[in-house]
Design a protein around this motif. Sequence first.
Motif, mmCIF file in Angstrom:
data_model
loop_
_atom_site.group_PDB
_atom_site.id
_atom_site.type_symbol
_atom_site.label_atom_id
_atom_site.label_comp_id
_atom_site.label_asym_id
_atom_site.label_seq_id
_atom_site.Cartn_x
_atom_site.Cartn_y
_atom_site.Cartn_z
ATOM 1 N N LYS A 112 2.450 7.287 2.306
ATOM 2 C CA LYS A 112 2.214 6.353 1.201
ATOM 3 C C LYS A 112 1.288 5.223 1.627
ATOM 4 O O LYS A 112 0.394 4.822 0.884
ATOM 5 N N LYS A 113 1.492 4.721 2.845
ATOM 6 C CA LYS A 113 0.639 3.655 3.359
ATOM 7 C C LYS A 113 -0.799 4.159 3.527
ATOM 8 O O LYS A 113 -1.750 3.450 3.205
ATOM 9 N N LEU A 114 -0.950 5.384 4.020
ATOM 10 C CA LEU A 114 -2.290 5.954 4.149
ATOM 11 C C LEU A 114 -2.984 6.003 2.789
ATOM 12 O O LEU A 114 -4.137 5.583 2.660
ATOM 13 N N VAL A 115 -2.288 6.474 1.791
ATOM 14 C CA VAL A 115 -2.867 6.557 0.441
ATOM 15 C C VAL A 115 -3.235 5.168 -0.057
ATOM 16 O O VAL A 115 -4.334 4.957 -0.582
ATOM 17 N N THR A 116 -2.340 4.208 0.140
ATOM 18 C CA THR A 116 -2.602 2.828 -0.285
ATOM 19 C C THR A 116 -3.835 2.265 0.421
ATOM 20 O O THR A 116 -4.674 1.604 -0.194
ATOM 21 N N ASP A 117 -3.948 2.534 1.713
ATOM 22 C CA ASP A 117 -5.089 2.036 2.494
ATOM 23 C C ASP A 117 -6.394 2.744 2.133
ATOM 24 O O ASP A 117 -7.471 2.151 2.222
ATOM 25 N N MET A 118 -6.301 4.010 1.753
ATOM 26 C CA MET A 118 -7.505 4.800 1.484
ATOM 27 C C MET A 118 -8.035 4.649 0.052
ATOM 28 O O MET A 118 -9.225 4.827 -0.182
#
Length: 150
Positions: A112-118
Amino acid sequence: MKMKLILPLLLVFSLGAFAQDGKDKKEKWAQIKALKVSFLTTELKLTSEESEKFWPIYNAYEEKQFKIKHDKMRPLIKKIDEIGPDKMSEKDALSYLDQLEDADEELFNLRKKLVTDMKPLLGPARVLKLKKAEEDFNKKLLSKYKDKKG
């Protein structure tokens, strides 16, 4: 367009090279990593500016994911295999299950953090494309591995 045709061929030949005997695991992983970088860069059509921002985020994600899978999940699964789920008490089974669920939740939150960051960097459509490209790469890698074993 030519790059889309060349990359799968490069991937197939390069994966064949990594499977040769005599190479240590670190070399193999480095080759796989290099192939993945090339594959994702091409599939996502990353510009050099995007790459400068994308790869530090993605590499940190992969490093944390690796740690969770190999430092937390692998020892738990090994212990469960050693004991045998049928031979452990309900209390022990619940404890192992809770620990595995915690690790799964960590992986989920990390993704989820990866998606938020990307999202701000790539936009939602390319974040979806990232997910697909990761799956495509893993399928090709697994397929090549199966071909070498069989």
